[in-house]
Scaffold this active site. Structure first.
Site, short mmCIF file in Angstrom:
data_model
loop_
_atom_site.label_atom_id
_atom_site.label_comp_id
_atom_site.label_asym_id
_atom_site.label_seq_id
_atom_site.Cartn_x
_atom_site.Cartn_y
_atom_site.Cartn_z
N ARG A 1 0.82 -1.22 0.00
CA ARG A 1 0.00 0.00 0.00
C ARG A 1 0.86 1.27 0.00
O ARG A 1 0.45 2.29 0.56
CB ARG A 1 -0.97 0.03 1.19
CG ARG A 1 -2.09 -0.98 1.10
CD ARG A 1 -3.20 -0.49 0.17
NE ARG A 1 -4.21 -1.52 -0.01
CZ ARG A 1 -5.36 -1.56 0.68
NH1 ARG A 1 -5.63 -0.63 1.54
NH2 ARG A 1 -6.22 -2.52 0.46
N TYR B 1 -14.96 -11.88 -0.50
CA TYR B 1 -15.67 -10.63 -0.84
C TYR B 1 -16.93 -10.90 -1.65
O TYR B 1 -17.96 -10.24 -1.47
CB TYR B 1 -14.74 -9.68 -1.59
CG TYR B 1 -13.67 -9.08 -0.70
CD1 TYR B 1 -13.94 -7.97 0.10
CD2 TYR B 1 -12.39 -9.64 -0.63
CE1 TYR B 1 -12.96 -7.44 0.93
CE2 TYR B 1 -11.41 -9.10 0.20
CZ TYR B 1 -11.71 -8.01 0.99
OH TYR B 1 -10.76 -7.49 1.82
N ARG C 1 -6.34 11.68 -5.40
CA ARG C 1 -7.57 10.94 -5.05
C ARG C 1 -8.78 11.87 -5.03
O ARG C 1 -9.87 11.50 -5.50
CB ARG C 1 -7.38 10.29 -3.67
CG ARG C 1 -8.58 9.54 -3.13
CD ARG C 1 -8.76 8.23 -3.87
NE ARG C 1 -9.86 7.43 -3.32
CZ ARG C 1 -11.11 7.45 -3.80
NH1 ARG C 1 -11.44 8.26 -4.80
NH2 ARG C 1 -12.04 6.67 -3.28
N ARG D 1 -3.11 6.38 1.05
CA ARG D 1 -3.60 7.59 1.75
C ARG D 1 -2.66 8.19 2.77
O ARG D 1 -2.91 9.29 3.24
CB ARG D 1 -4.95 7.27 2.41
CG ARG D 1 -6.08 7.14 1.41
CD ARG D 1 -7.28 6.48 2.04
NE ARG D 1 -6.94 5.11 2.38
CZ ARG D 1 -7.77 4.25 2.95
NH1 ARG D 1 -9.00 4.64 3.26
NH2 ARG D 1 -7.40 3.02 3.22
N ASP E 1 -6.40 -2.76 -7.79
CA ASP E 1 -6.96 -3.37 -6.59
C ASP E 1 -7.28 -4.83 -6.86
O ASP E 1 -7.54 -5.22 -8.00
CB ASP E 1 -8.23 -2.64 -6.14
CG ASP E 1 -8.57 -2.95 -4.69
OD1 ASP E 1 -8.01 -2.28 -3.80
OD2 ASP E 1 -9.34 -3.90 -4.45
O1 CP3 Z 1 0.30 0.63 -3.16
C1 CP3 Z 1 -0.12 -0.52 -3.37
O2 CP3 Z 1 0.08 -1.47 -2.56
C2 CP3 Z 1 -0.80 -0.82 -4.67
C3 CP3 Z 1 -2.20 -0.72 -4.69
C4 CP3 Z 1 -3.11 -1.64 -3.90
C5 CP3 Z 1 -4.39 -1.23 -3.46
N1 CP3 Z 1 -5.04 -2.31 -2.96
C6 CP3 Z 1 -4.90 0.13 -3.58
C7 CP3 Z 1 -5.99 0.56 -2.68
C8 CP3 Z 1 -3.00 -3.00 -3.55
C9 CP3 Z 1 -1.82 -3.93 -3.74
C10 CP3 Z 1 -4.24 -3.41 -2.99
C11 CP3 Z 1 -4.52 -4.79 -2.58
C12 CP3 Z 1 -5.76 -5.08 -1.86
N2 CP3 Z 1 -6.98 -4.51 -2.00
C13 CP3 Z 1 -5.89 -6.14 -0.94
C14 CP3 Z 1 -4.80 -7.11 -0.57
C15 CP3 Z 1 -3.87 -6.55 0.41
C16 CP3 Z 1 -4.48 -6.42 1.77
O3 CP3 Z 1 -4.68 -5.28 2.21
O4 CP3 Z 1 -4.71 -7.46 2.39
C17 CP3 Z 1 -7.22 -6.13 -0.47
C18 CP3 Z 1 -7.83 -7.06 0.56
C19 CP3 Z 1 -7.91 -5.10 -1.17
C20 CP3 Z 1 -9.35 -4.76 -1.09
C21 CP3 Z 1 -9.56 -3.37 -0.65
N3 CP3 Z 1 -9.23 -2.26 -1.40
C22 CP3 Z 1 -10.17 -2.94 0.54
C23 CP3 Z 1 -10.68 -3.85 1.64
C24 CP3 Z 1 -10.19 -1.54 0.49
C25 CP3 Z 1 -10.88 -0.62 1.48
C26 CP3 Z 1 -10.16 -0.50 2.74
C27 CP3 Z 1 -9.13 0.57 2.62
O5 CP3 Z 1 -7.97 0.32 2.97
O6 CP3 Z 1 -9.53 1.65 2.21
C28 CP3 Z 1 -9.55 -1.14 -0.70
C29 CP3 Z 1 -9.33 0.25 -1.17
C30 CP3 Z 1 -7.97 0.64 -1.61
N4 CP3 Z 1 -7.16 -0.11 -2.43
C31 CP3 Z 1 -7.29 1.85 -1.32
C32 CP3 Z 1 -6.06 1.81 -1.98
C33 CP3 Z 1 -5.02 2.88 -2.02
C34 CP3 Z 1 -7.85 2.99 -0.49
C35 CP3 Z 1 -9.03 3.61 -1.18
C36 CP3 Z 1 -8.98 5.11 -1.33
O7 CP3 Z 1 -7.93 5.71 -1.58
O8 CP3 Z 1 -10.07 5.69 -1.27
#
Ligand code: CP3
Length: 344
Positions: free
Chosen positions: A24, A150, A37, A28, A74
């Site tokens: 990540r 999911y 964003r 954020r 994602d």
């Molecule tokens: O920088 C990186 O790592 C690359 C981008 C990346 C994102 N999601 C962007 C993202 C990666 C590798 C992921 C993987 C991801 N997404 C996983 C596996 C890793 C983990 O955390 O276990 C999972 C389970 C998800 C599903 C997901 N995406 C959820 C549950 C959420 C909401 C919760 C949260 O953290 O906000 C997301 C949203 C998400 N994916 C964001 C980002 C930067 C935040 C959303 C935003 O900016 O509004």
């Protein structure tokens, strides 16, 4: 790319420096991420906007000089492409239509994944053109079991009761759903490999919820089929598996899944890992992301402990899970400096 620190390490050749990136890292905790964003209508169209996705992928590289970038996308892009009505609700997280029971998807829908997710490939091409050869670009997807959690619940879940119940109640139908997700994931990762991703990562974020008796069926075999499928398509990039929370199941995962390297969550003891994995098998991890909120003496102690445990095996320094939004950016720099100053 073959003399890249991250790629050499992930391919099993220990270097005199430990490569580093953080899960990540495009997210954020960075003000420059939040600024882009804020200009985006919704999270899915942000992921499908090649210029903006590429721009945020590069932000942590510009700021910190990590050894690898991970494409901004994602794991829920595959269920989105399978028309599961995936959307992200501010303050709630992901929402999607929940399935009543597991079942196969049509071949047409599975084949449509590459076309619908082509903007991710474009983002990879744009990003590769901007990165120096010292920085690797990682493509990724979610592993089938984690995607199923999911799709079953229609979003995030506390105990994954519906997906776990399905695994006991609907074995044949689960096999159909697993096969559909395996094929869809091969399509998505193949697209990213063709676009120029230097390595691929498979996130099985909720492997922790799988009972030991079903690990082979739900976690290891689907991973092995995805790796094999990609090799059959002629993609030979290293593949990192991340079976988060799999515990002692890591031994069987490493032995049977065919991945080249394994991501470690912060719940697993690095000394145990080093004792129990084959000599030279590459590992990535595993500092608790919450240690970065303070970056106190105990964080530095744990960084040293992790680096010491993996002193004689290929190791990519990373967190055990994604960095959290309230992390102070200067603490990331402190962690980075500490890892880097140990090597000369
Ligand atoms: O920088 C990186 O790592 C690359 C981008 C990346 C994102 N999601 C962007 C993202 C990666 C590798 C992921 C993987 C991801 N997404 C996983 C596996 C890793 C983990 O955390 O276990 C999972 C389970 C998800 C599903 C997901 N995406 C959820 C549950 C959420 C909401 C919760 C949260 O953290 O906000 C997301 C949203 C998400 N994916 C964001 C980002 C930067 C935040 C959303 C935003 O900016 O509004």
């Amino acid at each position: 790319m073959t003399d890249n620190l991250f790629i050499k390490t992930v391919n099993g050749h220990k270097q005199n420096k430990t490569p580093m990136w953080i899960m990540r890292q495009a997210g954020r905790y960075l003000a420059e991420y939040r600024a882009i964003r804020a200009t985006q209508k919704d999270f899915i169209s942000f992921c499908l906007n090649p210029e903006q996705a590429s721009a945020v992928t590069l932000q942590p590289i510009t700021r910190y000089g990590f050894d690898a970038a991970i494409i901004f996308s994602d794991i829920l892009m595959v269920p989105w492409a399978l028309e599961q009505n995936v959307r992200f609700q501010p303050n709630i997280g992901p929402l999607l239509d929940s399935l009543d029971k597991p079942s196969m998807f049509s071949n047409d829908l599975i084949d449509s994944v590459s076309e619908k997710l082509a903007p991710v490939a474009k983002a990879i091409r744009l990003t590769k053109a901007q990165l120096s050869p010292q920085t690797a670009l990682i493509g990724f997807a979610g592993a089938p079991w984690t995607i199923i959690t999911y799709m079953a619940e229609g979003g995030s879940s506390r105990d994954f009761a519906k997906a776990r119940g399905w695994a006991w109640q609907y074995q044949k139908e689960m096999d159909g759903l697993l096969d559909s997700l395996i094929e869809s994931t091969i399509n998505f990762l193949s697209l990213q490999a063709r676009a120029g991703a230097d390595a691929l990562m498979l996130f099985d974020s909720w492997a922790s919820a799988v009972p030991a008796a079903q690990r082979n069926w739900l976690v290891i075999e689907p991973t092995r089929k995805i790796v094999t499928g990609l090799r059959e398509k002629g993609h030979f990039q290293p593949i990192i598996g991340f079976p988060k929370g799999i515990g002692e199941g890591l031994i069987a995962y490493v032995e049977h899944s065919s991945v080249n390297a394994v991501g470690l969550d912060h719940g697993i003891d690095p000394v145990w890992v080093d004792k129990n994995l084959p000599k030279n098998f590459p590992v990535q991890g595993n500092l608790d992301p919450l240690s970065l909120l303070q970056a106190g003496p105990n964080m530095f102690k744990d960084i040293d402990h992790i680096l010491d445990a993996f002193a004689s095996r290929p190791h990519i320094f990373n967190l055990g899970h994604g960095i959290t939004p309230p992390t102070p950016i200067e603490n990331v720099q402190l962690m980075l400096d500490h890892v880097r100053q140990r090597h000369h």
